[in-house]
Design a protein around this motif. Sequence first.
Motif, short mmCIF file in Angstrom:
data_model
loop_
_atom_site.label_atom_id
_atom_site.label_comp_id
_atom_site.label_asym_id
_atom_site.label_seq_id
_atom_site.Cartn_x
_atom_site.Cartn_y
_atom_site.Cartn_z
N PHE A 43 53.05 -13.09 4.88
CA PHE A 43 53.55 -11.78 5.47
C PHE A 43 53.15 -10.55 4.28
O PHE A 43 53.36 -9.48 4.80
CB PHE A 43 55.17 -11.86 5.84
CG PHE A 43 55.57 -12.66 7.13
CD1 PHE A 43 55.37 -12.06 8.17
CD2 PHE A 43 56.08 -13.90 6.73
CE1 PHE A 43 55.52 -13.12 9.21
CE2 PHE A 43 56.31 -14.53 7.87
CZ PHE A 43 56.00 -14.31 9.22
N GLY A 44 52.99 -11.05 3.25
CA GLY A 44 52.63 -9.98 2.30
C GLY A 44 53.92 -9.51 1.33
O GLY A 44 55.08 -10.15 1.50
N THR A 45 53.62 -9.01 0.14
CA THR A 45 54.58 -8.59 -0.82
C THR A 45 55.69 -7.67 -0.21
O THR A 45 56.91 -7.75 -0.78
CB THR A 45 53.98 -7.88 -2.03
OG1 THR A 45 53.48 -6.85 -1.46
CG2 THR A 45 53.10 -8.87 -2.72
N GLU A 46 55.54 -7.00 0.80
CA GLU A 46 56.76 -6.25 1.38
C GLU A 46 57.90 -7.14 2.01
O GLU A 46 58.77 -6.46 2.26
CB GLU A 46 56.15 -5.52 2.50
CG GLU A 46 54.88 -4.46 2.14
CD GLU A 46 53.45 -5.06 2.56
OE1 GLU A 46 52.56 -4.31 2.93
OE2 GLU A 46 53.57 -6.47 2.31
N VAL A 47 57.63 -8.49 2.12
CA VAL A 47 58.54 -9.14 2.62
C VAL A 47 59.76 -9.21 1.59
O VAL A 47 60.90 -9.70 2.04
CB VAL A 47 58.34 -10.59 3.21
CG1 VAL A 47 58.13 -11.66 1.91
CG2 VAL A 47 59.15 -11.22 4.04
N LEU B 139 65.09 -10.51 0.09
CA LEU B 139 64.49 -10.42 1.26
C LEU B 139 64.82 -9.06 2.05
O LEU B 139 65.58 -8.83 2.24
CB LEU B 139 64.88 -11.54 1.97
CG LEU B 139 64.32 -11.86 3.31
CD1 LEU B 139 63.00 -12.42 3.24
CD2 LEU B 139 65.09 -12.71 4.40
N ASN B 140 63.72 -8.52 2.52
CA ASN B 140 63.56 -7.32 3.28
C ASN B 140 63.85 -7.61 4.70
O ASN B 140 62.89 -7.88 5.40
CB ASN B 140 62.14 -6.58 3.05
CG ASN B 140 62.32 -5.29 3.52
OD1 ASN B 140 63.08 -4.64 4.27
ND2 ASN B 140 61.34 -4.48 3.10
N ARG B 141 64.97 -8.04 4.98
CA ARG B 141 65.23 -8.76 6.42
C ARG B 141 64.90 -7.61 7.63
O ARG B 141 64.36 -8.20 8.62
CB ARG B 141 66.63 -8.85 6.39
CG ARG B 141 67.26 -9.74 7.50
CD ARG B 141 68.75 -10.48 7.39
NE ARG B 141 68.72 -10.98 6.15
CZ ARG B 141 68.60 -12.32 5.96
NH1 ARG B 141 67.95 -12.99 7.14
NH2 ARG B 141 68.69 -12.83 4.71
N SER B 142 65.20 -6.52 7.60
CA SER B 142 64.79 -5.58 8.58
C SER B 142 63.30 -5.54 8.95
O SER B 142 62.85 -5.34 9.93
CB SER B 142 65.36 -4.33 8.52
OG SER B 142 64.92 -3.62 7.28
N TRP B 143 62.66 -5.31 7.71
CA TRP B 143 61.06 -5.31 7.72
C TRP B 143 60.70 -6.77 8.49
O TRP B 143 59.52 -6.69 9.26
CB TRP B 143 60.73 -5.25 6.40
CG TRP B 143 58.97 -5.07 6.35
CD1 TRP B 143 58.43 -3.75 6.42
CD2 TRP B 143 58.14 -6.08 6.17
NE1 TRP B 143 56.83 -3.95 6.43
CE2 TRP B 143 56.76 -5.47 6.19
CE3 TRP B 143 58.32 -7.42 6.14
CZ2 TRP B 143 55.79 -6.32 6.11
CZ3 TRP B 143 57.04 -7.96 5.71
CH2 TRP B 143 55.89 -7.45 5.70
#
Length: 197
Positions: free
Chosen positions: A53-57, A63-67
């Motif tokens: 998913f990429g580093t934005e995860v 964890l960037n749950r909403s993203w």
Amino acid sequence: MLKVGITGGIGSGKSIVAAMFKLLGVPVYNADEAAKNLMNSNIQIKSALIQHFGTEVYKDGALNRSWLSSKVFNEPSQLAILNSIVHPVVIQDAVDWMKNQQAILVIKEAAIFFESGSNKEMDFMVGVFAPQHLRLKRVLKRDNTNEEAIIDRMSRQMNEEEKMKLCDYVLYNDEQQLLIPQVIQLHTHLLTLALKK
């Protein structure tokens, strides 16, 4: 040791049932909570999520749950990839947890036992059933979301009636029958079975 799975659709009350068993002294493994923790702590999951998913995860190490939700919500293929990364680790974590328990009866609570095949690890499956209108009402009250989003989530889950047919026992959380006596009766029955094992 008798291993029992508790399952049911969103808003059915499976967490309430699991909490009742916990109050009765039964060790309970919550697969959803474990998944949340493992997605933040397990190196295998983290590296696979970043790779796909990429580093934005992950944002600030968490964890960037909403993203991530926005990436998989309307993308069944992406959700399948996410599940293929997370579920095997959670299933193994539950197996390891059970091996470390000393009790004669243990419970694992999860929404997608049959879908993931992890029901095969259990001796018995317990379904918690509630009609859709009640489940909808409960989730609307509990979560900060709208009716359309909940119905969409429900439509992606296994049919509730089909799920209950696959269970060895069904508890009815339908506001027509008292739930606590059902849980106590089942607890007594399961303990009897555990002592015979």
